[in-house]
Structures are given as structure tokens and as C-alpha cells.
Design a protein around this motif. Sequence first.
Motif, short mmCIF file in Angstrom:
data_model
loop_
_atom_site.label_atom_id
_atom_site.label_comp_id
_atom_site.label_asym_id
_atom_site.label_seq_id
_atom_site.Cartn_x
_atom_site.Cartn_y
_atom_site.Cartn_z
N GLU A 195 -15.14 55.03 22.38
CA GLU A 195 -15.94 55.69 21.33
C GLU A 195 -17.43 55.56 21.62
O GLU A 195 -18.21 56.50 21.38
N THR A 196 -17.80 54.41 22.15
CA THR A 196 -19.20 54.22 22.53
C THR A 196 -19.60 55.19 23.63
O THR A 196 -20.69 55.78 23.62
N GLU A 197 -18.67 55.38 24.60
CA GLU A 197 -18.94 56.32 25.69
C GLU A 197 -19.04 57.75 25.17
O GLU A 197 -19.87 58.55 25.63
N ASP B 250 -18.71 51.33 34.35
CA ASP B 250 -18.25 51.32 32.97
C ASP B 250 -17.45 50.04 32.69
O ASP B 250 -16.91 49.41 33.61
N GLN C 65 -12.89 51.02 21.12
CA GLN C 65 -14.30 50.89 20.75
C GLN C 65 -15.21 51.24 21.93
O GLN C 65 -16.24 51.91 21.77
N VAL C 66 -14.82 50.79 23.13
CA VAL C 66 -15.62 51.11 24.33
C VAL C 66 -15.64 52.61 24.57
O VAL C 66 -16.70 53.20 24.86
N ASP D 203 -19.97 58.62 22.14
CA ASP D 203 -21.26 58.73 21.45
C ASP D 203 -22.42 58.89 22.43
O ASP D 203 -23.44 59.53 22.12
N ALA D 204 -22.23 58.35 23.65
CA ALA D 204 -23.28 58.47 24.66
C ALA D 204 -23.22 59.80 25.39
O ALA D 204 -24.01 60.04 26.31
#
Length: 405
Positions: A163-165, A366, A160-161, A167-168
Motif C-alpha cells: 500500500e505504501t508503494e 524494495d 502495508q508495504v 501511494d508512492a
Amino acid sequence: MPAILRIGLLCAAVSAALSGPAALAQSFDALEAKLAEHPSLAALSYQAEASRERGYAATALPDPVVSVGINNLPVFDPSFSAFLPTNKAIGVRQDFPNLAGREARAGEARAMAEQTTRIRAAQLATLRGELIALLHEKQRIERQRGLARQRAGKYDELAQVVETEIDAGRPAVFRLAEIEAERAGVARVLVDLDRQDAELDARLIDLVGLAPSTPAPPVAPIDWSGAAMEFHAVQVADAGIRVMDYSVDEAEAAWRPNWGAQLTYQQREPGANFAGDDWISGMVTFTVPLWAERSQAPRLRAAKAERAGAEMRYQAAARNAASRYSAEAAIGRSAQDNIAVLERNIVAVEDEIAARLTTYESGAGDYAPIIDGEISILKLRADIAGERARRAASIARMNALLVTQ
């Protein structure tokens, strides 16, 4: 299906589910009692009892021989009153094997019973050590299984982390592939742990007849004073020397005479030209070692050679037991050293996690490296569980070598 029947079946299933584990959760003392009933130990008990009974029988005299017959009966005109030498006879003969030989055979049987008893004690100690080792292995599997599941959860969190990165706008796509590969590794670990658990259950069933959920008992190494006779194997070899001592005594007793006595009562019927009469005949017999050089002497040399072989087995058992004790002690020390190293690594990783968490909270780092550190700690703790089980198994097997009672 009627509703009442469905409710009844559901209650029965719940009851079975609740009672099943409880039936397996026995105390270690109860498991030891089951272990003492192992068929291999029962067989040794029966064997020892058989040797003791043979020891009792060895000193007994052989059964007397009773004879009933007729002497000098005419063939073509059978009659007990026509021929003077014709008579009826009844006799009894008793042999008296020399007492030294009988006592030596009795002593040999008793010594064999003692040796078998010591073999049983050694076997029981070995099985007990194996039982303790298996219980610690079961405990290790449960610990590693729980840690593996925590790792799987951490990989979900890490994905999840990442995927967030992504998306960023950060280039972390290949990191997802690495996470999937590591997830697959955790799945393989869980499958392998299930296999190991099934194997341990099979070995426990062989030992105690069931797969218990008993907590592993604590273990502590028993110090060896350096005396060889403190080892089970050496005591068994020492008992074997005494068996051979009696074998030598028996071979030496073969030079002594075996005695015998015979008594015969004879009766003659009266005839036309002679009167009837009764008389008794007696005889004493004894053996003479006339062929000693071909019989007794080789047997004595063979018994002495076996006695010397028993001495060598004693020395070999002492060396082997001491070597095994040292080897198991080395395994235990190595495992303890590895545990200390792994615990220091955990402390170092925890310090690194704390530093990265501070950096992350300041907005300059991060979060993924923090999860990576937590996963590393879980791996290290799984390694510690393995080392603890290895140390406990080595101590249990090391203690099993020694006579503790």
C-alpha cells in the motif's frame, strides 16, 4: 445476579480453565500405562488365561459315571423276592482316554496361550508405535499452526508495504489481490490443521481414553540384525507352528486305545424258594481303531496339512515383516533427506534476504521481496515440521515391528 455469585462463577471458570489442560498433560509413562489397559489387549490377556486353564483341564480324567437300577423286575407282579433273576444294582464306570492324547491336547492349549501372549505383545507394540506417531503428529500440527499464524502476520506486514508503494505511485495494485489470495490460503491451512487436530484427538481417545497434551518422546531407529525371530509377527507365526505340532501329536494319539473300567454291585432279596445273595461284576473296555482309514488317517493327514500351512505362514510373516521394516526405513531416510534439502533451501533464502536487505538499506531496492523471503522460510519450516513428523512416525512403526523386551 448478585455480585458475590458472579465472582464465584468467575473463579470457578478460571479454576476449570487452569485445571483442564493440567489434567491432560500426562507423562508418556502414564500414557503407556493407560495404553496397556486397552480393551483389545485385555481381551487377549483373558483369551490366553482361558487357554492355559483349558491346558490344565485337558489332562484330567472324565467324571466317573455312577448307575443305580434294578434288573429283571416282573412287570405284572412287581416283587424283589418272587423271581430269581430280580436284583438291585449299583455300578460305577470310569473311562481312561489315552494319556498321549490328553497330553497333546494340554500342550496344544498351552501353545495357544503362548501364541495369544505373543499376539498381545505385538498388538501392544503396534499401539505404542501408533501412540508415538500420533503425539509427533500433534507436535507437528502445533508447529505448523504457529508458523501459519506468523505467515498471516507477515502478509499483513506485506500488505502495508505494498500500500505504501501504491501511494508512492508504483503499479502494485495486483499484488494486493495476490496477498489476499495467499491470506485465504493460510486461513484454509489453519482450518485444515484444526480438522487434523480433532481427528488426532479422536484416535488418541481410542488408544488411551483421553486427548493428552504430552510432549512427543524422542525416537531412534532400532537396528535389525537380520534374524527373522526378532519380529513380533514371526514369533506369533512360530508359536502357531507349535500349536500345529501338538495337533499332529493329538491326531497320532488317536490310534492308541482308550481304556475304561466298570464295576457293578448287585443284590438279590431272599425268596420263597431261593436264598438272597450279593455279587460283583467287573469289566474292562478298550477301543480298537477298526475304522482308522475313515477316521484317524484323514484326521492325521489334515493335521499334517495344517502344520505345513503354519510353516508357510511363518515364511510369509518373515517376508512381510522384513518388507515392512525396509519400507518404513526408506520412508524415514526419505524424510531425513527432504529435511536436509529444505534446510539448505532456508539457508539459501536467508542469504538472499541478507543480500536484498543490504541493497534496500542502501536505498536501491524494495522491502517487499524481503518479506516474501521471510514468508518462504516460514513455508519451508512448515514443510520441515511435516517431514520430521513423517520420519518420527516411520521410526515408531518400524520399531514396533521388532521385539525389544
